[in-house]
Design a protein around this motif. Structure first.
Motif, PDB file in Angstrom:
ATOM      1  N   GLY A 380      -2.738 -12.374  -4.931  1.00  0.00           N
ATOM      2  CA  GLY A 380      -2.438 -10.950  -4.798  1.00  0.00           C
ATOM      3  C   GLY A 380      -3.634 -10.211  -4.229  1.00  0.00           C
ATOM      4  O   GLY A 380      -4.770 -10.543  -4.521  1.00  0.00           O
ATOM      5  N   MET A 381      -3.348  -9.206  -3.398  1.00  0.00           N
ATOM      6  CA  MET A 381      -4.438  -8.453  -2.783  1.00  0.00           C
ATOM      7  C   MET A 381      -4.469  -7.069  -3.394  1.00  0.00           C
ATOM      8  O   MET A 381      -3.490  -6.593  -3.935  1.00  0.00           O
ATOM      9  N   GLY A 382      -5.614  -6.403  -3.250  1.00  0.00           N
ATOM     10  CA  GLY A 382      -5.703  -5.068  -3.842  1.00  0.00           C
ATOM     11  C   GLY A 382      -6.724  -5.078  -4.940  1.00  0.00           C
ATOM     12  O   GLY A 382      -7.518  -5.990  -5.038  1.00  0.00           O
ATOM     13  N   GLU A 383      -6.702  -4.053  -5.793  1.00  0.00           N
ATOM     14  CA  GLU A 383      -7.800  -3.940  -6.730  1.00  0.00           C
ATOM     15  C   GLU A 383      -7.384  -3.792  -8.175  1.00  0.00           C
ATOM     16  O   GLU A 383      -7.873  -4.484  -9.010  1.00  0.00           O
ATOM     17  N   ASN A 384      -6.456  -2.891  -8.464  1.00  0.00           N
ATOM     18  CA  ASN A 384      -6.322  -2.565  -9.880  1.00  0.00           C
ATOM     19  C   ASN A 384      -4.920  -2.717 -10.459  1.00  0.00           C
ATOM     20  O   ASN A 384      -4.651  -2.230 -11.523  1.00  0.00           O
ATOM     21  N   SER A 385      -4.015  -3.395  -9.739  1.00  0.00           N
ATOM     22  CA  SER A 385      -2.683  -3.552 -10.322  1.00  0.00           C
ATOM     23  C   SER A 385      -2.723  -4.684 -11.341  1.00  0.00           C
ATOM     24  O   SER A 385      -3.597  -5.535 -11.297  1.00  0.00           O
ATOM     25  N   GLN A 386      -1.721  -4.704 -12.226  1.00  0.00           N
ATOM     26  CA  GLN A 386      -1.763  -5.743 -13.268  1.00  0.00           C
ATOM     27  C   GLN A 386      -1.373  -7.107 -12.708  1.00  0.00           C
ATOM     28  O   GLN A 386      -1.584  -8.124 -13.336  1.00  0.00           O
ATOM     29  N   HIS A 387      -0.770  -7.135 -11.504  1.00  0.00           N
ATOM     30  CA  HIS A 387      -0.339  -8.428 -10.954  1.00  0.00           C
ATOM     31  C   HIS A 387      -1.257  -8.921  -9.853  1.00  0.00           C
ATOM     32  O   HIS A 387      -0.926  -9.839  -9.131  1.00  0.00           O
ATOM     33  N   VAL A 388      -2.402  -8.272  -9.714  1.00  0.00           N
ATOM     34  CA  VAL A 388      -3.238  -8.599  -8.561  1.00  0.00           C
ATOM     35  C   VAL A 388      -3.858  -9.986  -8.676  1.00  0.00           C
ATOM     36  O   VAL A 388      -4.207 -10.590  -7.677  1.00  0.00           O
ATOM     37  N   ALA A 389      -4.002 -10.492  -9.876  1.00  0.00           N
ATOM     38  CA  ALA A 389      -4.665 -11.798 -10.026  1.00  0.00           C
ATOM     39  C   ALA A 389      -3.667 -12.940  -9.998  1.00  0.00           C
ATOM     40  O   ALA A 389      -3.953 -14.022 -10.463  1.00  0.00           O
ATOM     41  N   ASN A 390      -2.463 -12.704  -9.448  1.00  0.00           N
ATOM     42  CA  ASN A 390      -1.482 -13.793  -9.333  1.00  0.00           C
ATOM     43  C   ASN A 390      -1.866 -14.702  -8.177  1.00  0.00           C
ATOM     44  O   ASN A 390      -2.260 -14.238  -7.114  1.00  0.00           O
ATOM     45  N   VAL A 391      -1.736 -16.016  -8.398  1.00  0.00           N
ATOM     46  CA  VAL A 391      -2.002 -16.998  -7.345  1.00  0.00           C
ATOM     47  C   VAL A 391      -0.759 -17.853  -7.192  1.00  0.00           C
ATOM     48  O   VAL A 391      -0.208 -18.336  -8.187  1.00  0.00           O
ATOM     49  N   ALA A 392      -0.290 -18.004  -5.944  1.00  0.00           N
ATOM     50  CA  ALA A 392       0.937 -18.763  -5.680  1.00  0.00           C
ATOM     51  C   ALA A 392       0.584 -20.105  -5.061  1.00  0.00           C
ATOM     52  O   ALA A 392      -0.230 -20.174  -4.133  1.00  0.00           O
ATOM     53  N   VAL A 393       1.208 -21.169  -5.576  1.00  0.00           N
ATOM     54  CA  VAL A 393       0.972 -22.528  -5.072  1.00  0.00           C
ATOM     55  C   VAL A 393       2.314 -23.099  -4.636  1.00  0.00           C
ATOM     56  O   VAL A 393       3.279 -23.085  -5.410  1.00  0.00           O
ATOM     57  N   ILE A 394       2.387 -23.585  -3.407  1.00  0.00           N
ATOM     58  CA  ILE A 394       3.640 -24.148  -2.882  1.00  0.00           C
ATOM     59  C   ILE A 394       3.769 -25.577  -3.384  1.00  0.00           C
ATOM     60  O   ILE A 394       2.832 -26.368  -3.296  1.00  0.00           O
ATOM     61  N   ASP A 395       4.976 -25.912  -3.892  1.00  0.00           N
ATOM     62  CA  ASP A 395       5.261 -27.295  -4.306  1.00  0.00           C
ATOM     63  C   ASP A 395       6.713 -27.596  -3.939  1.00  0.00           C
ATOM     64  O   ASP A 395       7.619 -27.431  -4.762  1.00  0.00           O
ATOM     65  N   GLY A 396       6.919 -27.984  -2.682  1.00  0.00           N
ATOM     66  CA  GLY A 396       8.283 -28.283  -2.228  1.00  0.00           C
ATOM     67  C   GLY A 396       9.120 -27.030  -2.192  1.00  0.00           C
ATOM     68  O   GLY A 396       8.765 -26.037  -1.561  1.00  0.00           O
ATOM     69  N   ASP A 397      10.273 -27.075  -2.903  1.00  0.00           N
ATOM     70  CA  ASP A 397      11.161 -25.900  -2.919  1.00  0.00           C
ATOM     71  C   ASP A 397      10.831 -24.979  -4.096  1.00  0.00           C
ATOM     72  O   ASP A 397      11.626 -24.128  -4.469  1.00  0.00           O
ATOM     73  N   LYS A 398       9.651 -25.157  -4.671  1.00  0.00           N
ATOM     74  CA  LYS A 398       9.229 -24.291  -5.779  1.00  0.00           C
ATOM     75  C   LYS A 398       7.930 -23.582  -5.380  1.00  0.00           C
ATOM     76  O   LYS A 398       7.126 -24.121  -4.633  1.00  0.00           O
ATOM     77  N   VAL A 399       7.765 -22.363  -5.919  1.00  0.00           N
ATOM     78  CA  VAL A 399       6.471 -21.682  -5.797  1.00  0.00           C
ATOM     79  C   VAL A 399       5.946 -21.518  -7.218  1.00  0.00           C
ATOM     80  O   VAL A 399       6.606 -20.898  -8.064  1.00  0.00           O
ATOM     81  N   LEU A 400       4.783 -22.127  -7.489  1.00  0.00           N
ATOM     82  CA  LEU A 400       4.202 -22.057  -8.838  1.00  0.00           C
ATOM     83  C   LEU A 400       3.261 -20.860  -8.872  1.00  0.00           C
ATOM     84  O   LEU A 400       2.311 -20.799  -8.083  1.00  0.00           O
ATOM     85  N   VAL A 401       3.539 -19.900  -9.753  1.00  0.00           N
ATOM     86  CA  VAL A 401       2.724 -18.682  -9.811  1.00  0.00           C
ATOM     87  C   VAL A 401       1.935 -18.674 -11.115  1.00  0.00           C
ATOM     88  O   VAL A 401       2.503 -18.872 -12.189  1.00  0.00           O
ATOM     89  N   THR A 402       0.622 -18.473 -10.992  1.00  0.00           N
ATOM     90  CA  THR A 402      -0.234 -18.361 -12.185  1.00  0.00           C
ATOM     91  C   THR A 402      -0.766 -16.931 -12.247  1.00  0.00           C
ATOM     92  O   THR A 402      -1.378 -16.448 -11.300  1.00  0.00           O
ATOM     93  N   ALA A 403      -0.494 -16.250 -13.360  1.00  0.00           N
ATOM     94  CA  ALA A 403      -0.965 -14.869 -13.544  1.00  0.00           C
ATOM     95  C   ALA A 403      -2.268 -14.918 -14.342  1.00  0.00           C
ATOM     96  O   ALA A 403      -2.259 -14.981 -15.570  1.00  0.00           O
TER      97      ALA A 403
END
Length: 1334
Positions: A380-403
Motif C-alpha cells: 500500500g502507498m501513502g502515509e497514514n491510512s490503516q491499510h497502508v502497510a498491506n503487502v500483496a503476494v501473488i500465488d497462482g490464482d490467489k493473492v495473499l495479503v498481509t496487513a
C-alpha cells in the motif's frame, strides 16, 4: 513477499522466413536469435523483422529437400565464430554464418536424438539412435561412449550397514502391512511422452543427468554421469516420471515432473537419485502435459512449458508458468497464455545466460518474444491510512495479503487471501491516500478485479482469512470485498498473434482511473493507455473499462511510478530518460522531468525500482539499479544499496554491508545524503543499525515505528529503527501525548530523560498533564529513577535532521533533577497526595543531596494520621518502598539524626539489625539530658560540628570532654566560634590550637592565636621560631623583660639573623638593644652594606675604623669583582665559539641527510663532532629508559637528573642546548652584579681610589657590551620563532611540518625546555656608571 514485475517485453514477427522452426539458440550479439528449421539455419537480428543471415543445409546435402529433416541441437561457439548444429540424421556440422561455409566434423550412422554442450563449452554429449551416449571434447575428439541403460547403480551406490531389516522398521501412517508389501514396479510412461532422452548439465559442468525410457519397464529413469562419462547414480523407481528434466544451476536439485494417481507434481531429485520434495501443478490429473522445465541462471525461477492434452475438435492451449520459492513454499508468480492458434504454439523457450531474468520464446509462426522481469514488493502507498502497510503476494490464482498494521504474519501464511478465477499477473494498490488499501488485480485473461474496503457489510466468499482467523477466534482485522471485475480492451482482435502479458505497469490513479502500458507499432515503442470505468450497460456480459485516451511514447517504458502525496506520475524509458505524465490536465500529455534548475533528468543506468519523494521540499525521483546503484534524479548517491523505501519525510535503505540506514529528507541536501551514505555513521548515531545479512525492506508501518525486513530464506524480521522511533516520540511530545510517548519509550528502551530534555519549558508547564496521562505510580517512579543531569538531546539522541531542538535551560542555576523533582512533587501534591505518596517520596530521595529527613518525616506523619484514607498508602508500605530506594543502614542513621525515637524504631524493625543491639542503645539515649542526648547521637553519626554545638550547651562540667573532642577531630575554628573571646574556655581552646599549629610548624599563625588570647610567653617563643623579631620584642615588652634579659634575647636573635644572611637586621638589633655598635659595624662590612656602615662609624665618631677595617674591605671587594667579571667573560667567549662549531656541524649533517632522505626525514636533533647523526627518535629512546628509571627516585635525584639532561661534554646529544643554558646563566650573573658594582664604585671614588674604580667600571662595561652584541648571534631569530611555533607539537599539521623541513628549520631540536630558546633580557634603564670616571 516479492512478486515478479514485467519490466519490458519485446516481440518480433519474421514474415520472410520459410518453413517451420524446430529449435533455437542465442547468437553472439545481444538480441540475435539462431533458429533451426527443416531447410537450414537462420539468424534473426535484434531489430527489424527480416532474417539477417541464413545457411542452407539442404543445398549442401546435409538435410533432405522434402523438408523431413530435423535439427536436434544448436550451439553458438564464440571462440570459433561459428554455430554447431546436430541433425537427426547424425551429422555434426560447424556453420559459419559470415562465409556460409558448412563443415561436417563428425557423423553417427544411427542418427542423433540430442546434442548438449557443457556450460563451459569444453565438452559435448551426444545421445545416439542406438541408445548410447558419446562424450566429445570441444574439438570433437571422442572421450568415451557408453550405453544409456546400465544395470548397476553407479559409483555412488549406498552401503548397507545392516541396521535392521525392512520388516522391523517403523512405517508411520502406512502401518505394519507396509513391511510385507512388494516393491511396486514403476508404471510405464504416458502415451504422449516422445521417448527421446533428455540431457541436463549441472551449473559447474562437473555432472550431467540423462533421463531415458527403460526398454524393459517402459518407465523413465534418471542417471547421473561425470565428465568422463562414469555413471555416478541411478534414480529410484519413480512411477509416472515424465520427460521434462532440468538441473538447478546452483547444483543441489534436478527438477522433473511426475503424474501421481490424483495429481500432477513437479518433483526434485538429488544427485544420488533419491526424491527430495515436490509441489503440485494447478491442473487436474491428465489435463496438461509438461514439455519442458527450465531454471534461470540464478536458480531463482523455474519456468514450466505446458500444453493441454488433445481435446476433441479443438487445438490445445499452450502455457508458460514461472514458479519461485520462499520459506519452503512454491509460488506461481506469472502465467503466460499462448492460446490455441497453430502459429502461437511454442517451438522452444530459453533463459538468457547473462541476464538471469530474461526469457526468450519462439512460436510456430516465426514469432519471437522476449520478457524481462524483476523483483518488486507490492505494498500500500501513502502515509497514514490503516491499510497502508498491506503487502500483496501473488500465488497462482490467489493473492495473499498481509496487513502488517495488525500483525506480522510470516510467509507463506498471510492475514487473508483473495481467490480469483484466473492466475494473477499484477497487483496495484490505489494511490488515493484515503483508500490506499484498495487493490486492483490483473489476471492472465486481461481482466481487472477491484477490491475495496469499507462500504459492503456482506462477507465476500472470495476473501478467506489466513493465519489470523478460524478456530472460533474472531478476527479483528477488516477485509475488503470484490467490488467489480472489468474486461480490459485496448485494441487488437483475437485472430492476431497472441502476445501474453501485453499490458504492463497497471497503476490505479487517485481519480479511480487506470494506467497501463502496452506495446506500440514497433518493438521499441510503448503506448500509455488511460482507462476509465464506464457505467454498466444492461444486458452486457461483463463490465468494461473504457479507453479514455492512448498516449504514444517515443521509446520503451521500463518503469512507472505514482506518488500518492504529490499525485505525480513518472515514467522511465529504456534510454533512461524520465518523463512526467500530466494526467490531471484536460488533455493529458507527457513532458520531460526537470530539476529545479530546469535540466532534464536522465538516469545514468536503467533502474528497476523507482519512487517519487521530496528532498528539502523539491520533488525528486529515486532509482535503484539491479547492481545496487542508487540515484537521486541523475546523481549517484551510493553504490551499495540493496533495497529502499520512503516513509513520510524519511528514506530507509539497506546496504550490502548489512546495515539499515534512515535519513530525514526534510532539511537535507543531496550532497549531505551522499556523504551520509558513503561514510560510516557516528557510533551512537540513530541513523544506522546493523541487520541480518541479505535483509531487504518490505514495508514501513505508518503511525508506528515498525520496519519489516525479509531475510534471503523468506522469513521476516521486524525492527524498530531508532530514527523512526525518536521522530515519532518527538511528534507525540510536541502534541503533549505523553502517554503514547512514555509507553513507546518504555517498550523500546528509550531513555526517559528525553521526555524532559526534548522541551524542558513545555514539560515543566505541563507537569500535571503528564501525571494525569501516565496515571500510574509505578511509571512515575520509573521516570524519577531514570532522571540524570546530562542533556540527552546532546549526548545520546542528537536530532537527526541537524536542526537543533535544544531549548534554553529554564533555570540555569538549578540542577535538572532537582528542578523536575520539585515541579512534579508540587503537581502530585496538588492532584492527589494520597495516591501519589510513593512518587512524592521518590522525588525527595532522588534530589541531590537526598531529602531523606523530609521523606522520613512524611512516613512518620502517615503513621501518626488518625483517619486513614482508603486510597492512602500505609506507613508500613511507604517505609518498605523507601528502603527499596535507600540502603537500610543509611536510612537508620538518617532517622537517628532526626532525634525522633519512634521513627528510629520503625526503621530499625525493617532492617537486619538485632533488637538486642539497638534497643539498649536507644534506651540509654532516652535517659540523657536533651542536649547531651543529641550530642551523643551526633557523635555516633560522626557529625562533629553539630555535636560540638550541642555539647557546648551542656555546661562547664562537660568542657574537658568538649576540649578532647576538639583535639581529636581538629575542630578548633568551630570550637572558637562557640565561646566569647573573654572566657577561660576561649583561652584554653586557643592554647590547644596554638600547640597544634606549632606541631604543624606554622609558628607565625600559632603565635598570632596565642597572642590574641593573651598567652604571651608561648607567643614569644613562636614568634622567635618564625623569625618575626619585631613581634618577639613586642611580646618581651608585654612580659616586662628587664634590660639584661632584653639584651640577651636580642643577641640570640641577631645570631640567628646572621645565619640567614640578614646582616642589616642583625646589626640593628645589636646596635639598638645591646649597644654593641662595633659588632654591628663588622656585620655590616661583612654584608657589603657600605653606606649603613659609614652612618654608624660617623654616629659614634669612630673614624679610626675607616682606616683599619673599611678601606681594606672596599679594595678587597673591588678585587673580587674584577676576578668574577674576568672569569665570566672568558667562559662566555669559550661557550660562544663552541656553539658556533656545533651549529656548523649540524648544518652539514643535515644537508647530507636531506640529499637522500628528504620526504620522510625524521626531525633531526643533534650531531656529534664526528658528524655522527643522532635523530630525535634515537634521543628519545635513549632518554626514555633513563627517565623511566629515574621517575621512581626521590625529587632530589630527579632534580639532579634534570640538571644532567643537557651535558656540556663535546659531541654529546643536546650539546647546543647545554651551551645555550650556560650562556644564559653567564648573562644573568653579570646582569645581577650591576647594582652592587654601582654602590662599590661610589665608595671607591669617595675615598680617592679613582684608578681602581675606573678599572672596575671599564671591565663591567666591556663585558656587558660583549654580551649585548652576542645575544642576537646566539639566540637567532629562527630559534626564537621555533620556540613560539614548534615544528612538532599539538598544533602542527602534516603540511606545517613539511613546510618547516623545506625551509631547513630542521636544525631546531626537539626541546623539553622551550624557555632556553628565549634570549635573556638586559636592563638598560639601570644607571650604574659614574660619569666622573669616564
Amino acid at each position: 513477499m516479492r512478486n515478479l514485475r514485467l519490466l519490458r517485453s519485446g516481440g518480433r514477427r519474421f514474415a520472410t522466413a520459410v518453413g517451420t522452426p524446430q529449435c533455437f539458440g542465442l547468437g553472439a550479439e545481444t538480441g540475435t536469435v539462431l533458429v533451426g528449421c527443416q531447410h537450414g539455419l537462420l539468424e534473426l537480428g535484434p531489430a527489424g523483422q527480416a532474417v539477417t543471415r541464413e545457411v542452407s543445409l539442404t543445398a549442401e546435402g546435409f538435410m533432405p529437400e522434402d523438408g523431413s529433416g530435423r535439427i536436434v541441437g544448436i550451439e553458438h561457439i564464440p571462440e570459433q565464430e561459428c554455430v554447431c548444429v546436430a541433425t537427426a540424421a547424425g551429422d555434426i556440422l560447424l556453420c559459419n554464418l559470415s562465409t556460409k561455409q558448412v563443415d561436417c566434423v563428425g557423423s553417427v550412422d544411427s542418427g542423433l536424438s540430442t546434442m548438449s554442450w557443457s556450460p563451459d563449452q569444453e565438452l559435448v554429449l551426444l545421445a545416439t539412435g542406438q541408445q548410447t551416449l558419446i562424450m566429445m571434447t570441444r574439438d570433437f575428439e571422442p572421450v568415451t561412449e557408453k550405453q544409456i541403460h546400465q544395470d548397476e547403480f553407479g559409483e555412488g551406490k549406498f552401503v548397507a550397514l545392516g541396521w535392521g531389516k525392512k520388516e522391523t522398521q517403523f512405517h508411520g501412517s502406512e502401518g505394519k502391512q507396509a513391511a510385507h508389501r512388494k516393491q511396486m514396479e514403476a508404471s510405464p510412461t504416458s502415451a504422449w511422452d516422445d521417448g527421446r532422452p533428455r540431457v541436463t548439465w549441472r551449473g559447474d559442468g562437473q555432472f550431467v543427468a540423462v533421463s531415458a525410457v527403460c526398454p524393459e519397464t517402459g518407465a523413465r529413469k534418471v542417471r547421473v554421469w561425470n565428465r568422463e562419462l562414469v555413471l555416478q547414480s541411478t534414480s529410484e523407481p519413480i512411477s509416472g516420471l515424465e520427460q521434462a528434466l532440468s538441473w538447478k544451476p546452483s547444483g543441489n536439485l534436478i527438477a522433473s515432473t511426475q503424474e501421481k494417481p490424483n495429481r500432477h507434481d513437479v518433483v526434485f531429485l538429488e544427485k544420488n537419485g533419491l526424491l527430495h520434495g515436490e509441489f503440485t501443478l494447478p491442473f487436474q490429473k491428465g489435463q496438461v502435459k509438461v514439455n519442458e522445465l527450465l531454471w534461470n541462471a540464478e536458480s531463482t525461477i523455474l519456468a514450466i512449458w505446458m500444453e493441454d492434452l488433445k481435446v476433441e475438435d479443438s487445438k490445445p492451449n499452450s502455457y508458460v508458468q514461472l514458479w519461485t520459492t520462499g520459506n519452503y513454499h512454491w509460488y506461481l508468480k506469472q502465467t503466460l497464455h499462448f492460446g490455441s492458434l497453430e502459429e502461437n504454439q511454442l517451438v522452444s523457450l530459453l533463459w538468457d545466460q547473462e541476464k538471469p531474468y530474461r526469457l526468450h520464446v519462439l512460436c510456430q509462426g516465426w514469432h519471437y518474444l522476449s520478457y524481462d522481469w524483476h523483483w518488486t514488493t507490492d505494498h500500500g502507498m501513502g502515509e497514514n491510512s490503516q491499510h497502508v502497510a498491506n503487502v500483496a503476494v501473488i500465488d497462482g490464482d490467489k493473492v495473499l495479503v498481509t496487513a502488517f498494521q495488525h500483525a506480522v504474519v510470516p510467509p507463506p501464511m498471510c492475514t487473508y487471501e483473495l481467490q480469483l478465477q484466473q492466475a494473477v499477473n499484477q497487483v496495484a494498490f490505489h494511490t488515493d491516500p484515503k483508500h490506499n488499501g484498495d487493490m486492483a488485480v490483473l489476471d492472465a485473461d486481461n481482466r481487472i478485479s477491484v477490491y475495496r474496503y469499507g462500504q459492503s457489510t456482506m462477507n465476500d466468499p472470495t476473501v478467506k482469512f489466513g493465519a489470523v482467523g478460524g478456530n472460533g477466534f474472531k478476527a479483528a482485522v477488516e477485509t475488503p470485498y470484490l467490488d467489480k471485475t472489468y474486461r480490459v480492451d485496448v485494441g487488437g482482435s483475437n485472430n492476431e498473434v497472441m502476445n501474453p502479458l501485453g499490458l504492463q505497469f497497471l497503476t490505479w490513479l487517485p481519480d479511480d482511473s487506470f494506467l497501463v502500458v502496452g506495446q506500440g507499432e514497433s518493438a521499441a515503442q510503448s503506448v500509455l493507455h488511460h482507462l476509465t470505468a464506464v457505467p454498466h450497460v444492461a444486458g452486457a456480459e461483463e463490465e468494461r473499462l473504457n479507453l479514455r485516451l492512448s498516449v504514444p511514447v517515443d521509446g520503451e517504458v521500463i518503469s512507472l511510478c505514482c506518488s500518492p502525496v504529490t499525485r505525480t506520475v513518472a515514467l522511465q524509458l529504456a534510454d533512461r530518460q524520465i518523463l512526467k505524465y500530466l494526467w490531471e490536465a484536460t488533455t493529458p500529455v507527457l513532458e520531460p522531468w526537470r530539476t529545479s534548475s530546469g535540466c532534464a533528468v536522465r538516469f545514468p543506468y536503467p533502474c528497476v525500482q523507482t519512487s517519487i519523494t521530496r528532498i528539502s521540499g523539491e520533488e525528486v525521483i529515486l532509482g535503484l539499479t539491479d547492481r545496487c546503484r542508487f540515484f537521486v534524479n541523475d546523481i549517484e548517491v551510493a553504490s551499495n544499496i540493496t533495497s529502499f523505501a520512503t516513509y513520510n519525510e524519511f528514506l530507509l535503505v539497506t546496504t550490502s554491508s548489512h546495515t539499515c540506514q534512515c535519513f530525514c529528507l526534510k532539511n537535507v541536501s543531496v550532497k549531505a545524503l551522499q556523504a551520509g551514505l558513503s561514510s560510516a555513521a557516528a557510533p551512537n548515531s540513530e541513523t544506522l543499525r546493523k541487520v541480518e545479512r541479505g535483509s531487504r525492506i518490505i514495508t514501513v508501518v505508518p503511525l508506528d515505528t515498525k520496519v519489516v525486513l525479509q531475510m534471503p530464506r523468506g522469513n521476516l524480521e521486524t525492527v524498530h529503527h531508532r530514527a523512526l522511533v525518536l521522530a515519532q516520540i518527538r511528534k507525540w511530545l510536541d502534541r503533549l501525548m505523553f502517554r503514547e510517548a512514555f509507553q513507546c519509550m518504555r517498550k523500546l528502551r528509550i531513555n526517559l530523560n528525553l521526555l524532559y530534555d526534548h522541551n524542558p519549558k513545555m514539560f515543566l508547564e505541563n507537569a500535571e498533564t503528564f501525571i494525569r496521562q501516565i496515571d500510574s505510580v509505578n511509571y512515575i517512579n520509573l521516570f524519577f529513577t531514570e532522571l540524570k543531569e546530562e542533556d540527552f538531546t546532546k549526548s545520546m539522541y542528537p536530532s537527526l535532521n541537524g536542526s537543533s531542538n535544544a531549548q534554553p535551560r529554564q533555570h540555569p542555576d538549578q540542577k535538572k533533577v532537582n528542578l523536575v523533582c520539585d515541579v512534579m512533587r508540587v503537581a502530585m501534591e496538588h492532584i492527589d497526595p494520597q495516591k501519589y505518596c510513593l512518587s512524592i517520596l521518590t522525588a525527595h530521595v532522588k534530589k541531590t543531596p537526598p531529602e531523606l529527613e523530609i521523606a522520613l518525616q512524611k512516613v512518620h506523619d502517615l503513621r501518626e494520621s488518625i483517619t486513614p484514607d482508603v486510597k492512602a498508602v500505609s506507613a508500613e508500605e511507604a517505609l518498605k518502598y523507601l528502603l527499596f530506594l535507600v540502603d537500610v543502614n543509611e536510612l537508620y542513621d538518617y532517622s537517628l539524626g532526626t532525634y525522633d525515637f519512634d521513627l528510629v524504631v520503625m526503621v530499625a524493625e525493617k532492617s537486619q539489625k538485632d533488637p538486642k543491639e539497638y534497643l539498649p542503645f536507644l534506651n540509654a539515649l532516652r535517659k540523657m539530658e536533651t542536649n547531651y542526648q543529641r550530642y551523643t547521637i551526633d557523635r555516633h553519626l560522626k557529625r562533629y560540628t553539630k555535636a560540638l554545638g550541642h555539647l557546648s550547651k551542656c555546661g562547664p562540667e562537660h568542657f574537658s570532654e568538649f576540649l578532647n573532642l576538639v583535639k581529636d577531630q581538629n575542630q578548633y575554628c568551630e570550637a572558637l566560634k562557640l565561646y566569647p573571646s573573654n572566657t577561660q574556655e576561649y583561652k584554653d581552646i586557643s592554647d590547644a590550637y596554638g600547640e597544634y599549629l606549632i606541631q604543624k610548624q606554622l609558628y607565625e599563625q600559632a603565635a598570632l592565636i596565642l597572642a590574641r588570647a593573651g598567652i604571651f610567653a608561648k607567643a614569644l617563643d613562636a614568634f622567635q621560631n618564625s623569625g618575626s623579631w619585631q613581634q618577639a620584642l613586642c611580646m618581651a615588652s608585654r612580659l616586662g623583660y628587664t634590660k639584661d634579659k632584653l639584651s640577651s634575647l636580642a643577641r640570640s636573635m641577631a645570631g640567628k639573623l646572621v645565619e640567614q644572611r640578614k646582616n642589616a637586621e642583625a646589626a640593628m638589633l645589636l646596635e639598638q638593644y645591646t649597644q654593641d655598635y662595633e659588632e654591628a659595624v663588622l656585620l655590616l662590612l661583612e654584608g657589603a652594606l657600605w653606606e649603613e656602615t659609614l652612618r654608624l662609624i660617623h654616629k659614634y665618631g669612630r673614624l679610626d675604623i675607616l682606616e683599619t677595617n673599611f678601606k681594606p674591605a672596599i679594595l678587597e671587594a673591588q678585587k673580587s669583582q674584577m676576578i668574577f667579571l674576568d672569569s665570566q667573560k672568558t667562559a662566555f667567549l669559550r661557550h660562544k665559539s663552541r656553539l658556533q662549531v656545533v651549529r656548523e656541524l649540524k648544518e652539514k649533517a643535515c644537508e647530507s641527510l636531506q640529499d637522500y632522505e628528504m620526504p620522510n626525514c625524521p626531525e633531526l636533533d643533534l650531531f656529534s663532532e664526528t658528524s655522527s647523526i643522532v635523530t630525535a627518535s634515537d634521543m628519545n629512546s635513549k632518554y626514555s629508559h633513563s627517565n623511566s628509571r629515574i621517575s621512581a627516585r626521590s625529587s632530589k635525584n630527579r632534580r639532579k637528573a634534570d640538571r644532567k639532561r643537557y651535558s656540556l661534554k663535546e659531541g654529546s646529544p643536546f650539546e647546543d642546548m647545554a651551551l645555550l643554558e650556560v650562556l644564559g646563566e653567564n648573562v644573568r650573573a653579570v646582569e645581577t652584579v650591576k647594582g652592587d658594582t654601582h654602590v662599590l664604585l661610589k665608595q671607591l671614588v669617595l675615598f680617592g681610589y679613582d684608578e681602581e674604580a675606573g678599572a672596575l667600571q671599564q671591565v663591567l662595561e666591556e663585558v656587558l657590551q660583549l654580551m649585548e652584541t652576542s645575544i642576537p648571534e646566539i639566540w637567532t631569530p629562527d630559534l626564537q620563532h621555533s620556540s613560539v611555533n614548534p615544528v612538532l607539537g599539538p598544533n602542527s599539521t602534516a603540511n606545517s611540518i613539511m613546510a618547516a623541513y623545506q625551509q631547513k628549520r630542521i636544525v631546531t631540536p626537539v626541546v623539553q625546555d622551550p624557555e632556553l630558546l628565549i634570549p635573556p633580557k638586559l636592563n638598560k634603564n639601570l644607571q650604574w656608571k659614574l660619569h666622573l670616571l669616564q
